[in-house]
Design an enzyme around this catalytic site. Sequence first.
Site, mmCIF file in Angstrom:
data_model
loop_
_atom_site.group_PDB
_atom_site.id
_atom_site.type_symbol
_atom_site.label_atom_id
_atom_site.label_comp_id
_atom_site.label_asym_id
_atom_site.label_seq_id
_atom_site.Cartn_x
_atom_site.Cartn_y
_atom_site.Cartn_z
ATOM 1 C CE LYS A 104 11.697 68.973 105.349
ATOM 2 N NZ LYS A 104 12.058 69.306 103.769
ATOM 3 N N PRO A 117 7.057 60.769 109.747
ATOM 4 C CG PRO A 117 5.516 59.241 109.031
ATOM 5 C CD PRO A 117 6.213 59.802 110.225
ATOM 6 C CE1 TYR A 143 2.436 65.749 103.954
ATOM 7 C CE2 TYR A 143 2.235 66.574 101.724
ATOM 8 C CZ TYR A 143 3.100 66.124 102.704
ATOM 9 O OH TYR A 143 4.238 65.666 102.530
ATOM 10 C CE1 TYR A 182 6.000 68.329 102.027
ATOM 11 C CE2 TYR A 182 6.914 68.642 99.626
ATOM 12 C CZ TYR A 182 6.162 67.810 100.478
ATOM 13 O OH TYR A 182 5.692 66.762 100.334
ATOM 14 C CG HIS A 186 5.025 66.167 92.603
ATOM 15 N ND1 HIS A 186 4.438 65.720 93.597
ATOM 16 C CD2 HIS A 186 5.041 65.290 91.515
ATOM 17 C CE1 HIS A 186 3.776 64.287 93.133
ATOM 18 N NE2 HIS A 186 4.152 64.156 91.733
#
Length: 391
Positions: A298, A294, A201, A386, A72
């Site tokens: 990580k 979550p 998100y 990220y 991604h």
Amino acid sequence: MRTTVGIIGAGPAGLLLGRLLQNAGIRSVVLESRDRPYVERRQRAGILEQGTADALRAAGVGARLDREGLEHTGIELRFDRRRHRVDLPALTGSRTVTVYAQTEVCKDLIAARLADGAPLLFEAQALAVEDAGTDRPRVRYRHRGREAVLDCDYVVGCDGFRGVSRAAIPAALTRTYERTYPYGSLGILADVAPSHDELVYARGDRGFALLSMRSPSVTRAYLQVPAGTEAGAWSHEEIWDELDRRLEVEDPAWRLARGPVTAASVTPMRSHVHEPMRHGRLFLAGDAAHIVPPTGAKGLNLAVGDVVTFARALTAHLDTGDPALLDAYSATCLRRVWQAERFSYAMTTLLHRAPGATGFDDRIQLAGLDRLTTSRAAETELAEAYTGFPF
């Protein structure tokens, strides 16, 4: 039985450590309390940072990852009925993430270890780590109904939050830091193609939602729910309806695809760090030392960073006799752990609506999201965190 490194836990951290040590010519034994089918099917994380994917490839277990993993190059933020794509490579100098489930990572590492003929004992329950502060630690365990002892030069506890490793560090020498969040995460797996080709998100007035995937035909999704909620409290139809509401955007072309829900569970959300991550010749890795909510994806990646750090340090020590990297293990890992804790906390509190939140709280969250989507500096910070902090 005697070995150089005794590894407690055959999750991705313990298995990868065993592989790294095997490649370096260092003997190890892996003890796992569960049976192999359980390890190969338990659902956990599914997002691999760039560094984690690279570590698996460097260890020689990346062939199926490269064939089947879904790379991604971005994530999508949704709020206030708006959508914004974060272009990860453009902001980080080519770094990406890969969707590849923890179950698949474990299958690859188990197959590689068994092919190498390296010791891997399933249904071997670690009972205690003894003499951790000496140069001859040992693990007492039960296997096939009989107690036995694994004598080691080093022990690495990859046995999770409820394992025995952390308990072997004297309480007087430890410090713990924890935050418990007033909500949980209801996660589902569904036999339906993902509704979007990247993770979404979403922050809404009714709470947080995450749209993810496990494969091109399996959707993974999460909903913020009140703390203490049981998975069975929500019907499958109610879950889909709530996802629809929280993921809503002003785009008539987008639709949430629904399908049969095959698994549902609720995970409590908390942050936890245990310091130090080393006592004598006992080293903690992964959830044995730290827990993250979550939201930031990580947990697995932190565990991989821990074992890569340990393997490098031990190899250097055995090659040169210099213990400097081993002595620095806890401090080295904790720098990365606290950065991941900070990021996960920031993402969680930015996207989840706390019970009793006021209009002021809502506007602060929206201002934060607006900043992320209008400032390249803020967006770069998100993308760098990220895709992963350096090991």
